[in-house]
Design a protein around this motif. Structure first.
Motif, PDB file in Angstrom:
ATOM      1  N   LEU A   1       0.832  -1.200   0.000  1.00 51.25           N
ATOM      2  CA  LEU A   1       0.000   0.000   0.000  1.00 51.25           C
ATOM      3  C   LEU A   1       0.871   1.256   0.000  1.00 51.25           C
ATOM      4  O   LEU A   1       0.624   2.203  -0.756  1.00 51.25           O
ATOM      5  N   GLU A   2       1.917   1.253   0.837  1.00 44.52           N
ATOM      6  CA  GLU A   2       2.775   2.435   0.928  1.00 44.52           C
ATOM      7  C   GLU A   2       3.560   2.645  -0.368  1.00 44.52           C
ATOM      8  O   GLU A   2       3.694   3.764  -0.859  1.00 44.52           O
TER       9      GLU A   2
ATOM     10  N   SER B   1       2.712   1.638  -3.345  1.00 48.91           N
ATOM     11  CA  SER B   1       1.763   2.030  -4.378  1.00 48.91           C
ATOM     12  C   SER B   1       1.406   3.509  -4.221  1.00 48.91           C
ATOM     13  O   SER B   1       1.320   4.263  -5.207  1.00 48.91           O
ATOM     14  N   TRP B   2       1.231   3.939  -2.968  1.00 52.57           N
ATOM     15  CA  TRP B   2       0.918   5.351  -2.726  1.00 52.57           C
ATOM     16  C   TRP B   2       2.101   6.248  -3.101  1.00 52.57           C
ATOM     17  O   TRP B   2       1.926   7.318  -3.703  1.00 52.57           O
TER      18      TRP B   2
ATOM     19  N   ALA C   1       4.270   5.817  -5.367  1.00 52.92           N
ATOM     20  CA  ALA C   1       4.345   5.976  -6.827  1.00 52.92           C
ATOM     21  C   ALA C   1       3.312   7.002  -7.303  1.00 52.92           C
ATOM     22  O   ALA C   1       3.594   7.822  -8.193  1.00 52.92           O
ATOM     23  N   ILE C   2       2.131   6.972  -6.710  1.00 52.67           N
ATOM     24  CA  ILE C   2       1.080   7.920  -7.119  1.00 52.67           C
ATOM     25  C   ILE C   2       1.461   9.333  -6.694  1.00 52.67           C
ATOM     26  O   ILE C   2       1.377  10.286  -7.479  1.00 52.67           O
ATOM     27  N   ALA C   3       1.908   9.465  -5.428  1.00 51.02           N
ATOM     28  CA  ALA C   3       2.270  10.789  -4.913  1.00 51.02           C
ATOM     29  C   ALA C   3       3.371  11.397  -5.766  1.00 51.02           C
ATOM     30  O   ALA C   3       3.400  12.610  -6.017  1.00 51.02           O
TER      31      ALA C   3
ATOM     32  N   VAL D   1       3.886  11.007  -8.992  1.00 52.05           N
ATOM     33  CA  VAL D   1       3.335  11.544 -10.242  1.00 52.05           C
ATOM     34  C   VAL D   1       2.530  12.814  -9.968  1.00 52.05           C
ATOM     35  O   VAL D   1       2.666  13.828 -10.656  1.00 52.05           O
ATOM     36  N   VAL D   2       1.697  12.739  -8.919  1.00 50.23           N
ATOM     37  CA  VAL D   2       0.761  13.819  -8.637  1.00 50.23           C
ATOM     38  C   VAL D   2       1.476  15.073  -8.135  1.00 50.23           C
ATOM     39  O   VAL D   2       1.073  16.196  -8.419  1.00 50.23           O
ATOM     40  N   ASP D   3       2.578  14.856  -7.417  1.00 50.68           N
ATOM     41  CA  ASP D   3       3.281  15.966  -6.777  1.00 50.68           C
ATOM     42  C   ASP D   3       4.238  16.689  -7.715  1.00 50.68           C
ATOM     43  O   ASP D   3       4.788  17.723  -7.357  1.00 50.68           O
TER      44      ASP D   3
ATOM     45  N   LEU E   1      -3.545  16.800  -1.055  1.00 56.32           N
ATOM     46  CA  LEU E   1      -2.925  15.500  -1.309  1.00 56.32           C
ATOM     47  C   LEU E   1      -3.261  14.504  -0.202  1.00 56.32           C
ATOM     48  O   LEU E   1      -3.434  13.314  -0.462  1.00 56.32           O
TER      49      LEU E   1
ATOM     50  N   HIS F   1      -6.890   6.598  -1.206  1.00 52.87           N
ATOM     51  CA  HIS F   1      -6.088   5.500  -1.753  1.00 52.87           C
ATOM     52  C   HIS F   1      -6.016   4.350  -0.761  1.00 52.87           C
ATOM     53  O   HIS F   1      -6.258   3.194  -1.111  1.00 52.87           O
TER      54      HIS F   1
ATOM     55  N   GLN G   1      -1.416  -3.144 -11.371  1.00 52.36           N
ATOM     56  CA  GLN G   1      -0.768  -2.109 -10.586  1.00 52.36           C
ATOM     57  C   GLN G   1      -0.759  -0.776 -11.341  1.00 52.36           C
ATOM     58  O   GLN G   1      -1.039   0.282 -10.776  1.00 52.36           O
TER      59      GLN G   1
ATOM     60  N   GLN H   1      -2.614   2.747 -10.361  1.00 52.23           N
ATOM     61  CA  GLN H   1      -1.902   4.027 -10.228  1.00 52.23           C
ATOM     62  C   GLN H   1      -2.557   5.094 -11.106  1.00 52.23           C
ATOM     63  O   GLN H   1      -2.836   6.204 -10.653  1.00 52.23           O
TER      64      GLN H   1
ATOM     65  N   VAL I   1      -4.252   8.801 -10.086  1.00 51.52           N
ATOM     66  CA  VAL I   1      -3.776  10.028 -10.741  1.00 51.52           C
ATOM     67  C   VAL I   1      -4.961  10.732 -11.414  1.00 51.52           C
ATOM     68  O   VAL I   1      -5.115  11.954 -11.334  1.00 51.52           O
TER      69      VAL I   1
ATOM     70  N   TRP J   1      -7.050  12.447  -8.865  1.00 56.82           N
ATOM     71  CA  TRP J   1      -6.412  13.710  -8.480  1.00 56.82           C
ATOM     72  C   TRP J   1      -6.803  14.819  -9.451  1.00 56.82           C
ATOM     73  O   TRP J   1      -7.080  15.946  -9.054  1.00 56.82           O
TER      74      TRP J   1
END
Lengths: 255, 172
Positions: free
Chosen positions: A48-49, A51-52, A54-56, A58-60, B18, B25, B47, B51, B55, B58
């Motif tokens: 979970l961490e 995966s998060w 990786a998302i953070a 991209v988003v950040d 965020l 999530h 996966q 993701q 995104v 967001w």
């Protein structure tokens, strides 16, 4: 909800794929809208961490500058677009410089019996000013960063010169309708001067090469409108461009 | 609307927070992952679809309307479409199905538990079931279902028609 929740054995069968379709569908429909049953799904903390993260990531990421977005929309590779937009202060300074000098030239041409000689003399020099300001330790606040970047100095110069040229040509081109006929005459000399400045790149720093060429050009202009802008002269500028384009392309491929 | 409800969190995400996306999530990724894994046997694709889903949340959280249904269902519609685009024309590798070994007793019990429709659904061939699942349960268009299942659109249409005909027959 209505009191029914996915029993543990049903969820276990669902997770290991052995649940018959009808039962799986009913589990899925219920889980989509039941917070309790969503929370009951087993969680692997580590997954979970990761995966998060990786998302953070991209988003950040900072949003691309409008200029970068515009250039990528026009089909430019992203790294080149980011690179060109990386020095916005510089971009503004030369763009303003070009626009200002051009405005002055147009005003002067209108004031002085519409001879346009002033405009025609100044217009080809403007991209040179831009190129002088585009690269080098003296003018570029990012020079040290750029030197350390995995991109060669020559390529940086060519890239920026091209950006300067396109912008300067657009600005100058936009001013051309403000003047009567004969005004496109600046275009070829301008390209030839720019090409020469770039060809001198390995020998002279850009600002020196530009100063030299600008001085030479301004010294030549008083020879007369016909001699400097007439058909034979234009043909000579066009001819001069050919080796510059060739040299530029060869160097580009080597870089 | 309690502050930690999905709708409130999505509203916060729409304002660019965020931390709210992180809570969403952590709450939804596990079941979305399990549900995606039933439709695609390649964990890497699952996966990456997951993701892409968050995104997209967001960027598009502002489009969620609580009046149109649960946030979980909305997230799923995004997730299944991200899976379809992650496939890029390849058919989804079939999810490994554990062998279903049911005793006669189980079968009878299940028929009681789920009624005739359940039994009928389970008796469809896997291809027909997959077509029904993609179009009816997941709400995909015929085109999207075709990409997910790796068959032409015409085939999806025929399979859905056959499945419905077969269900009708089994139920009457």
């Amino acid at each position: 909800m209505n009191g029914w929740h996915v029993p543990d054995d049903l969820r276990a069968a669902y997770l290991d794929g052995g649940l018959p379709e009808a039962a799986a569908m009913s589990v899925e429909v219920h889980v989509a809208s039941c917070q309790g049953c969503q929370a009951a799904f087993p969680v692997q903390e580590e997954w979970l961490e990761e995966s998060w993260a990786a998302i953070a990531d991209v988003v950040d990421r900072p949003a691309p500058r409008p200029l970068t977005r515009g250039l990528t929309a026009l089909g430019m590779p992203e790294h080149v677009a980011v690179f060109l937009a990386a020095t916005p202060g510089l971009t503004r300074s030369w763009l303003l410089g070009v626009a200002g000098a051009l405005g002055f030239a147009v005003a002067a041409a209108h004031a002085a019996d519409r001879s346009m000689l002033v405009f025609l003399a100044v217009a080809p020099v403007l991209p040179l000013l831009g190129i002088a300001a585009a690269y080098g330790a003296r003018v570029d606040a990012l020079y040290e960063v750029a030197s350390a970047a995995p991109i060669s100095g020559g390529r940086v110069l060519l890239l920026r010169a091209m950006a300067v040229l396109v912008a300067a040509l657009l600005v100058t081109g936009a001013a051309t309708p403000a003047l009567p006929a004969f005004t496109a005459a600046w275009l070829l000399p301008s390209l030839a001067l720019t090409g020469a400045a770039l060809a001198l790149g390995p020998l002279l720093a850009p600002h020196r090469a530009s100063a030299l060429l600008a001085a030479g050009w301004l010294a030549a202009v008083p020879a007369g409108r016909e001699a400097v802008f007439g058909a034979p002269a234009q043909a000579a500028y066009a001819m001069a461009l050919i080796p510059f384009v060739y040299l530029g392309a060869r160097r580009w491929n080597r870089l | 609307m309690t502050p930690d409800s999905d709708a409130a969190l999505l509203a916060a995400v729409a304002e660019g927070r965020l931390e709210a996306l992180r809570v969403l999530h952590h709450r939804h990724a596990p079941w979305l992952r399990a549900r995606l894994a039933r439709r695609c046997g390649d964990p890497d694709l699952v996966q990456s679809a997951l993701q892409d889903t968050f995104v997209a949340v967001w960027q598009d959280a502002g489009r969620y309307r609580p009046s149109e249904g649960a946030a979980g269902a909305w997230l799923w519609t995004i997730a299944i479409r991200k899976l379809v685009s992650a496939l890029r024309g390849r058919p989804a590798p079939v999810a490994a199905e554990a062998a279903v070994t049911e005793s006669a007793e189980d079968l009878v019990l299940r028929a009681v538990e789920h009624g005739d429709l359940g039994t009928a659904l389970n008796r469809l061939s896997p291809e027909l079931r997959a077509a029904i699942r993609a179009t009816v349960l997941d709400g995909l268009t015929v085109k999207e279902a075709a990409r997910l299942l790796g068959v032409p659109e015409g085939t999806v249409k025929t399979r859905v028609m056959r499945a419905k005909a077969q269900l009708r027959e089994l139920l009457t």
